[in-house]
Design a protein around this motif. Sequence first.
Motif, PDB file in Angstrom:
ATOM      1  N   PHE A   1     -19.081   4.627  84.856  1.00  0.00           N
ATOM      2  CA  PHE A   1     -19.702   3.790  83.826  1.00  0.00           C
ATOM      3  C   PHE A   1     -20.912   4.493  83.244  1.00  0.00           C
ATOM      4  O   PHE A   1     -21.748   5.045  83.977  1.00  0.00           O
ATOM      5  CB  PHE A   1     -20.175   2.440  84.384  1.00  0.00           C
ATOM      6  CG  PHE A   1     -21.048   1.716  83.385  1.00  0.00           C
ATOM      7  CD1 PHE A   1     -20.475   1.002  82.354  1.00  0.00           C
ATOM      8  CD2 PHE A   1     -22.439   1.824  83.434  1.00  0.00           C
ATOM      9  CE1 PHE A   1     -21.266   0.397  81.380  1.00  0.00           C
ATOM     10  CE2 PHE A   1     -23.242   1.228  82.480  1.00  0.00           C
ATOM     11  CZ  PHE A   1     -22.653   0.497  81.452  1.00  0.00           C
ATOM     12  N   SER A   2     -21.037   4.444  81.907  1.00  0.00           N
ATOM     13  CA  SER A   2     -22.245   4.927  81.232  1.00  0.00           C
ATOM     14  C   SER A   2     -22.321   4.354  79.822  1.00  0.00           C
ATOM     15  O   SER A   2     -21.286   4.199  79.166  1.00  0.00           O
ATOM     16  CB  SER A   2     -22.264   6.455  81.148  1.00  0.00           C
ATOM     17  OG  SER A   2     -23.395   6.902  80.400  1.00  0.00           O
ATOM     18  N   PRO A   3     -23.536   4.064  79.336  1.00  0.00           N
ATOM     19  CA  PRO A   3     -23.714   3.730  77.921  1.00  0.00           C
ATOM     20  C   PRO A   3     -23.864   4.973  77.068  1.00  0.00           C
ATOM     21  O   PRO A   3     -24.048   4.874  75.852  1.00  0.00           O
ATOM     22  CB  PRO A   3     -25.014   2.915  77.923  1.00  0.00           C
ATOM     23  CG  PRO A   3     -25.806   3.514  79.044  1.00  0.00           C
ATOM     24  CD  PRO A   3     -24.801   3.925  80.094  1.00  0.00           C
TER      25      PRO A   3
ATOM     26  N   ASP B   1     -17.325 -10.512  83.464  1.00  0.00           N
ATOM     27  CA  ASP B   1     -16.064 -10.037  82.892  1.00  0.00           C
ATOM     28  C   ASP B   1     -15.873  -8.542  83.127  1.00  0.00           C
ATOM     29  O   ASP B   1     -14.743  -8.082  83.343  1.00  0.00           O
ATOM     30  CB  ASP B   1     -16.020 -10.338  81.393  1.00  0.00           C
ATOM     31  CG  ASP B   1     -15.852 -11.820  81.095  1.00  0.00           C
ATOM     32  OD1 ASP B   1     -15.415 -12.557  82.004  1.00  0.00           O
ATOM     33  OD2 ASP B   1     -16.175 -12.243  79.972  1.00  0.00           O
ATOM     34  N   LEU B   2     -16.963  -7.786  83.091  1.00  0.00           N
ATOM     35  CA  LEU B   2     -16.874  -6.352  83.362  1.00  0.00           C
ATOM     36  C   LEU B   2     -16.399  -6.107  84.790  1.00  0.00           C
ATOM     37  O   LEU B   2     -15.509  -5.280  85.036  1.00  0.00           O
ATOM     38  CB  LEU B   2     -18.240  -5.696  83.142  1.00  0.00           C
ATOM     39  CG  LEU B   2     -18.359  -4.216  83.519  1.00  0.00           C
ATOM     40  CD1 LEU B   2     -17.360  -3.369  82.738  1.00  0.00           C
ATOM     41  CD2 LEU B   2     -19.777  -3.729  83.278  1.00  0.00           C
ATOM     42  N   VAL B   3     -16.972  -6.839  85.724  1.00  0.00           N
ATOM     43  CA  VAL B   3     -16.571  -6.676  87.127  1.00  0.00           C
ATOM     44  C   VAL B   3     -15.117  -7.102  87.316  1.00  0.00           C
ATOM     45  O   VAL B   3     -14.349  -6.438  88.028  1.00  0.00           O
ATOM     46  CB  VAL B   3     -17.512  -7.475  88.046  1.00  0.00           C
ATOM     47  CG1 VAL B   3     -16.978  -7.509  89.472  1.00  0.00           C
ATOM     48  CG2 VAL B   3     -18.905  -6.858  88.030  1.00  0.00           C
ATOM     49  N   ALA B   4     -14.709  -8.191  86.659  1.00  0.00           N
ATOM     50  CA  ALA B   4     -13.318  -8.635  86.769  1.00  0.00           C
ATOM     51  C   ALA B   4     -12.365  -7.558  86.246  1.00  0.00           C
ATOM     52  O   ALA B   4     -11.305  -7.296  86.845  1.00  0.00           O
ATOM     53  CB  ALA B   4     -13.131  -9.943  86.009  1.00  0.00           C
TER      54      ALA B   4
ATOM     55  N   CYS C   1     -26.058   5.673  85.128  1.00  0.00           N
ATOM     56  CA  CYS C   1     -27.193   5.203  84.330  1.00  0.00           C
ATOM     57  C   CYS C   1     -28.373   4.729  85.160  1.00  0.00           C
ATOM     58  O   CYS C   1     -29.518   4.892  84.749  1.00  0.00           O
ATOM     59  CB  CYS C   1     -26.720   4.080  83.407  1.00  0.00           C
ATOM     60  SG  CYS C   1     -27.947   3.529  82.217  1.00  0.00           S
ATOM     61  N   GLY C   2     -28.141   4.128  86.315  1.00  0.00           N
ATOM     62  CA  GLY C   2     -29.245   3.577  87.085  1.00  0.00           C
ATOM     63  C   GLY C   2     -29.933   2.459  86.330  1.00  0.00           C
ATOM     64  O   GLY C   2     -29.288   1.563  85.792  1.00  0.00           O
TER      65      GLY C   2
ATOM     66  N   ASN D   1     -28.198   0.035  80.742  1.00  0.00           N
ATOM     67  CA  ASN D   1     -27.578  -0.063  82.068  1.00  0.00           C
ATOM     68  C   ASN D   1     -26.900  -1.413  82.284  1.00  0.00           C
ATOM     69  O   ASN D   1     -27.206  -2.397  81.614  1.00  0.00           O
ATOM     70  CB  ASN D   1     -28.626   0.177  83.153  1.00  0.00           C
ATOM     71  CG  ASN D   1     -29.545  -1.025  83.356  1.00  0.00           C
ATOM     72  OD1 ASN D   1     -29.209  -1.975  84.051  1.00  0.00           O
ATOM     73  ND2 ASN D   1     -30.731  -0.981  82.726  1.00  0.00           N
ATOM     74  N   ARG D   2     -25.997  -1.425  83.252  1.00  0.00           N
ATOM     75  CA  ARG D   2     -25.362  -2.671  83.719  1.00  0.00           C
ATOM     76  C   ARG D   2     -25.508  -2.738  85.237  1.00  0.00           C
ATOM     77  O   ARG D   2     -24.590  -3.133  85.945  1.00  0.00           O
ATOM     78  CB  ARG D   2     -23.881  -2.682  83.302  1.00  0.00           C
ATOM     79  CG  ARG D   2     -23.640  -2.582  81.815  1.00  0.00           C
ATOM     80  CD  ARG D   2     -24.183  -3.775  81.033  1.00  0.00           C
ATOM     81  NE  ARG D   2     -23.442  -4.968  81.310  1.00  0.00           N
ATOM     82  CZ  ARG D   2     -22.327  -5.347  80.650  1.00  0.00           C
ATOM     83  NH1 ARG D   2     -21.878  -4.596  79.657  1.00  0.00           N
ATOM     84  NH2 ARG D   2     -21.716  -6.456  80.957  1.00  0.00           N
TER      85      ARG D   2
END
Length: 610
Positions: A253-255, A313-316, A330-331, A336-337
């Motif tokens: 994951f990254s923005p 929703d992202l985790v799902a 990202c930390g 970040n998320r």
Amino acid sequence: MSAAQGRVALGLEHHGAGRLAEAEALYREALAEEPHNIDALHFLGVVALQRGDPARAVELISQSLSHNSGNAPACSNLGLALAALGRNAEALRRMLEALALQPGYADALANLQRLMKQMTPDTEEGRDALMILGEAHSGANELDEAADCMRRILEQRPADADAHNLLGNVLRNQARHGEALRHYEQAIVHDSNPVVAFQNLLFCMMCAPGFSAADLHARHREFARRFEQPLLGPAPAFANPHDPERRLRIGYFSPDFRANVVGHYVQPVFANHDRRRFEIYGYFGGASADGVTRQIAALVDHWHEVRALSDADLVALMRGHQLDILVDLCGHGPGNRILAFARRAAPLQVNYLDYSATTGLSSMDYRLTTEYCDPRGIADPYYSERLCRLPDTYWTYNPTVGLPLAALPSQANGYVTFGSFNLYYRVTGEVLDLWTRVLQAVPGSRLVIVSVAPGSTQAALVEKLARAGIARERIDIHGVVPYEAYHQLIGSVDIGLAPFPYNGATTLMDCVWNGVPVVAKAGGETFSTRLGCSVLAGMGLEELIAADHDDYVRIAAGLASSPRRLSELRQTLRQKLEHSSMRDFPGFARALESAYRSIWRAWCNAQTKS
């Protein structure tokens, strides 16, 4: 193009030249042919405004917007016309609407700035306008103007958390760390959910002097107690097969999967992952994609743009992909998320790359690092994660610019030029004092320094150096420079100077890539003080790492007095970097995969035992 549009285009030429009568006639002809032509209505309204008839301008531009409400210039011009009628609240709404349609739109910002001179932040609309204006100024590195907007809000609303937070960012970028930290603390006090302000404070602590590894760890753990702890629930029952040697599903994951340091770092990693042993998922949380985004998307097996998803929703989504290891790149950084990870999206969650301290989260299982960046037995107590150490280097180096190596500047100039190319918030007062000593030790030498905002930030820098006897003509100050110009500027100096405590690595590698040796102060007990030195050590350039301030001056002055050594470094540093582990992309990918396999085996073993 229709005949009516042709007339509008010709009318615009007259309009731009100030021939309002000719422009008006052509717009009217266009409307005679197409009564709802949105451009003709809009520009005819602008002519009315310029002729001193704002009421007619409002009528015409409103008609245009009724047929195309998404026209940012029309919204901005309608705001101007409404302001001319004294209808400031309506004018403000239209200007804010223009900026929502087209963020950073210069004309709308200028119009908004003029309107704000007639308004005060004691109304919600006035306050919101000042926030938007302040954010725009901050994004353009116009820090004095941004600070002025925030102070106007705080004069009327001393408990405005958003204003305190943005003012903290501005002061940090001016290298006024102590003041920035105080405003972050105020934002945290006055915000009911101060996640972003707290994260900004954590980052500022890494850049500011005087904070130990224990201090950083304590505040990161405080963040976790406040924001992660309420989200923790029973551990999900993951159905991932406990086979230590099977093909693994790795999610990243990254923005910042774009034209950005992170995007350039990960491209060669993704390109060299062994697809027989690893299936790669990319989760892009950024606001806008670019060409690099599309290149990265093509390098992974599965690509998902997730910015619009809630954390739940992202985790799902991620759980549905049955990931084995989820890597956060990202930390606590922008975009970040991190709190999604508290909800546990994969059996193993790993922090890596774009954050220079612990996340503080108990839900983050591992952090990737190196022995140099986090010495065994010293660094471990300051992480909530278990440390997994890569063997040679923490990152790849993948520049998009490879300019020809310039000749040593001092040979043509007759004096030595030092350079600082880090973002200015890393340059503390203690650093400037040390650089002053370097300039004093090398008579006639110059200093190039970038990312210094115009106005009071540059003035304070010049004044500080002048008090130490450094004349203004010895300092070459730049604001934020484009990427290729930045590399060209690096080539114009003889010796780079790294700041501290947060010395950075990418900037140091950029200097070395351009044949410029960099003097750095040896790191302490934190990752952020050691990462730049790790690059020098990995290239066998320990001679450039200073034990203390006196040693820093000695090394810098010694290089300045050794043109033969400087010329040798100029011609060999890029080749040395080219042959380092940072440019061995397949080798780095294997090392990363070995780390993933190691922690996966440990997880499988623990599951078997339980």
